[in-house]
Design an enzyme around this catalytic site. Structure first.
Site, short mmCIF file in Angstrom:
data_model
loop_
_atom_site.label_atom_id
_atom_site.label_comp_id
_atom_site.label_asym_id
_atom_site.label_seq_id
_atom_site.Cartn_x
_atom_site.Cartn_y
_atom_site.Cartn_z
N CYS A 69 0.82 -1.22 0.00
CA CYS A 69 0.00 0.00 0.00
C CYS A 69 0.85 1.27 0.00
CB CYS A 69 -0.94 0.00 1.20
SG CYS A 69 -2.08 -1.38 1.16
N ASN B 195 -9.99 0.02 -0.44
CA ASN B 195 -8.53 0.08 -0.38
C ASN B 195 -7.96 -0.54 -1.66
OD1 ASN B 195 -5.82 -0.33 0.14
ND2 ASN B 195 -6.12 -1.10 2.22
N HIS C 172 -3.35 7.42 1.71
CA HIS C 172 -3.73 6.07 1.33
C HIS C 172 -5.12 5.81 1.90
CE1 HIS C 172 -3.94 1.89 0.69
NE2 HIS C 172 -3.73 1.55 1.94
O1 UT7 Z 1 -3.78 -0.89 3.45
C1 UT7 Z 1 -2.92 -1.50 4.35
C2 UT7 Z 1 -3.21 -1.10 5.68
N1 UT7 Z 1 -4.43 -1.74 6.14
C3 UT7 Z 1 -5.15 -1.12 7.02
O2 UT7 Z 1 -4.84 0.01 7.33
C4 UT7 Z 1 -6.30 -1.82 7.68
C5 UT7 Z 1 -6.33 -1.42 9.11
N2 UT7 Z 1 -7.39 -2.04 9.89
C6 UT7 Z 1 -8.69 -1.70 9.76
O3 UT7 Z 1 -9.05 -0.92 8.91
C7 UT7 Z 1 -9.67 -2.30 10.73
O4 UT7 Z 1 -8.97 -2.93 11.79
C8 UT7 Z 1 -10.64 -3.32 10.10
C9 UT7 Z 1 -11.63 -2.58 9.23
C10 UT7 Z 1 -9.86 -4.33 9.29
C11 UT7 Z 1 -11.45 -4.04 11.18
O5 UT7 Z 1 -12.12 -3.11 12.01
P1 UT7 Z 1 -12.06 -3.27 13.60
O6 UT7 Z 1 -12.91 -2.21 14.18
O7 UT7 Z 1 -10.61 -3.29 13.97
O8 UT7 Z 1 -12.77 -4.66 13.82
P2 UT7 Z 1 -12.18 -5.99 14.46
O9 UT7 Z 1 -11.19 -6.64 13.56
O10 UT7 Z 1 -11.77 -5.70 15.87
O11 UT7 Z 1 -13.48 -6.89 14.48
C12 UT7 Z 1 -14.63 -6.57 15.28
C13 UT7 Z 1 -15.71 -7.61 15.07
C14 UT7 Z 1 -15.19 -9.04 15.21
O12 UT7 Z 1 -16.19 -9.81 15.85
P3 UT7 Z 1 -16.05 -10.20 17.42
O13 UT7 Z 1 -14.76 -10.97 17.51
O14 UT7 Z 1 -15.98 -8.88 18.13
O15 UT7 Z 1 -17.26 -11.00 17.67
C15 UT7 Z 1 -15.07 -9.51 13.77
O16 UT7 Z 1 -15.22 -10.91 13.63
O17 UT7 Z 1 -16.24 -7.51 13.74
C16 UT7 Z 1 -16.23 -8.81 13.12
N3 UT7 Z 1 -16.05 -8.63 11.68
C17 UT7 Z 1 -17.05 -8.44 10.83
N4 UT7 Z 1 -18.38 -8.39 11.00
C18 UT7 Z 1 -19.14 -8.16 9.90
C19 UT7 Z 1 -14.88 -8.59 11.00
N5 UT7 Z 1 -15.12 -8.38 9.69
C20 UT7 Z 1 -16.46 -8.30 9.55
C21 UT7 Z 1 -17.31 -8.08 8.46
N6 UT7 Z 1 -18.64 -8.03 8.68
N7 UT7 Z 1 -16.86 -7.90 7.19
#
Ligand code: UT7
Length: 321
Positions: free
Chosen positions: A113, A278, A248
């Site tokens: 990225c 992204n 980005h």
């Molecule tokens: O480009 C390279 C750099 N990449 C990035 O900068 C990405 C950086 N990270 C992010 O943007 C965020 O961390 C994400 C968007 C990937 C995830 O958001 P988050 O607020 O950190 O969520 P999380 O991973 O802590 O997940 C929260 C909950 C989980 O459920 P439990 O364990 O709390 O029950 C996940 O299983 O959301 C669940 N979850 C989803 N639910 C519905 C994860 N993906 C999904 C989904 N739909 N697509």
């Protein structure tokens, strides 16, 4: 002084646009979750007839048209991608052949990225040493090909596309246009937080993207704030002098958090993550092209580019238009 001046910009998106609601029919997710956690509403996904090189070529042609520059005068093509058409030859050489600018230098850079920032700083350095007079700097990706479409934690986050800039080495005044300062970083200690589980030398397969999103998020805000401050310091510019930040586009919440840390009003941040998701190395030039073509970014503006991605890699560049 000699600076690399931005002469033109172009971008390309695959024909097919996929909304969150369509994805929710394939994996256990919802429009509400995706919008609330990421700001993404839609992304473009390449069809069978669309590749990283075809998107790169379209973006490059538009950038050359906008600059009013003939392809034959391009002596350098630096193309950032983590999803090349083939392991080799470099996708940059395919762009070179299609545009008919053979004979100069053409190569790919892999910094995921952050790839566009690496490509921009590399092309800028080569232009300033006199290696070439005019360059195409391209970010192009088809991440849809390396997504695990059963993994809801990653497949909803990415899209495909390409963006390109034409740079020209010019003698300018201190307060004139061009790239003013760039800083790049890498820290390979974090390889396992964002990677592809395949490759020619390991599994012999292409592999799929794997990411520990929450941890990447945490590092992103810290690293981006720090590199932005480094570039501001090197340029002798304060954050309130910046007209536009072209970041980005990984997550709207990362954009907001970084802006808050730098005391930058959110209105100065170009946001396209809602429409493109992204697109890895393509996201910065795609966002730039959007704001340049709709007239927000104007001649004389101070524009900050920044990105963070797998490796980890991160970087920023400040340019005057
Ligand atoms: O480009 C390279 C750099 N990449 C990035 O900068 C990405 C950086 N990270 C992010 O943007 C965020 O961390 C994400 C968007 C990937 C995830 O958001 P988050 O607020 O950190 O969520 P999380 O991973 O802590 O997940 C929260 C909950 C989980 O459920 P439990 O364990 O709390 O029950 C996940 O299983 O959301 C669940 N979850 C989803 N639910 C519905 C994860 N993906 C999904 C989904 N739909 N697509």
């Amino acid at each position: 002084m000699i600076r690399s001046v931005i002469r033109g910009s172009g971008s390309a998106l695959p024909k097919r646009r996929v909304t969150n609601a369509e994805l929710a029919e394939q994996v256990d997710t919802s429009d509400d979750w995706i919008v609330e956690r990421t700001g993404i509403r839609a992304r473009h996904i390449a069809g069978d007839d669309e590749t990283t090189s075809s998107l790169a070529i379209e973006a490059a042609r538009k950038a050359l048209d906008a600059a009013g520059i003939e392809p034959e005068s391009i002596g350098l093509i630096v193309l950032a991608t983590a999803t090349p058409d083939q392991t080799f030859p470099a996708t940059a050489t395919k762009v070179q052949a299609a545009l008919g600018c053979n004979g100069g230098v053409a190569f790919d850079v892999a910094a995921v990225c952050t790839g566009f920032l690496y490509a921009l700083a590399t092309a800028d350095s080569l232009l300033r040493t006199g290696m070439a007079k005019r360059a195409l700097v391209i970010g192009a990706e088809t991440f849809s090909r390396i997504l695990d479409w059963e993994d809801r934690t990653t497949c909803v986050l990415f899209g495909d596309g390409a963006g390109a800039l034409v740079l020209e080495a010019e003698e300018v005044a201190e307060d004139g246009p061009g790239i003013i300062a760039s800083r790049l970083h890498a820290d390979g200690a974090h390889n396992e937080l964002l990677y592809v589980d395949g490759g020619p030398s390991t599994t012999g397969t292409v592999g799929k993207l794997r990411m520990k999103g929450r941890e990447v998020f945490r590092h992103a805000v810290v690293n981006l704030s720090s590199v932005l401050n480094e570039v501001l310091e090197e340029a002798g510019v304060s954050s309130d002098e910046i007209d536009w930040v072209v970041p980005h586009q990984a997550n709207a919440r990362i954009l907001d958090a970084t802006a808050r840390k730098l005391n930058l009003p959110v209105e100065k941040i170009v946001v396209t993550v809602d429409q493109h998701a992204n697109t890895s190395a393509a996201s910065v030039p795609l966002a730039f092209d959007t704001a340049w073509r709709d007239g927000r970014i104007k001649p004389g503006d101070l524009v900050m580019f920044e990105a963070m991605g797998g490796g980890f890699t991160w970087g920023a560049s400040l340019a005057r238009m």
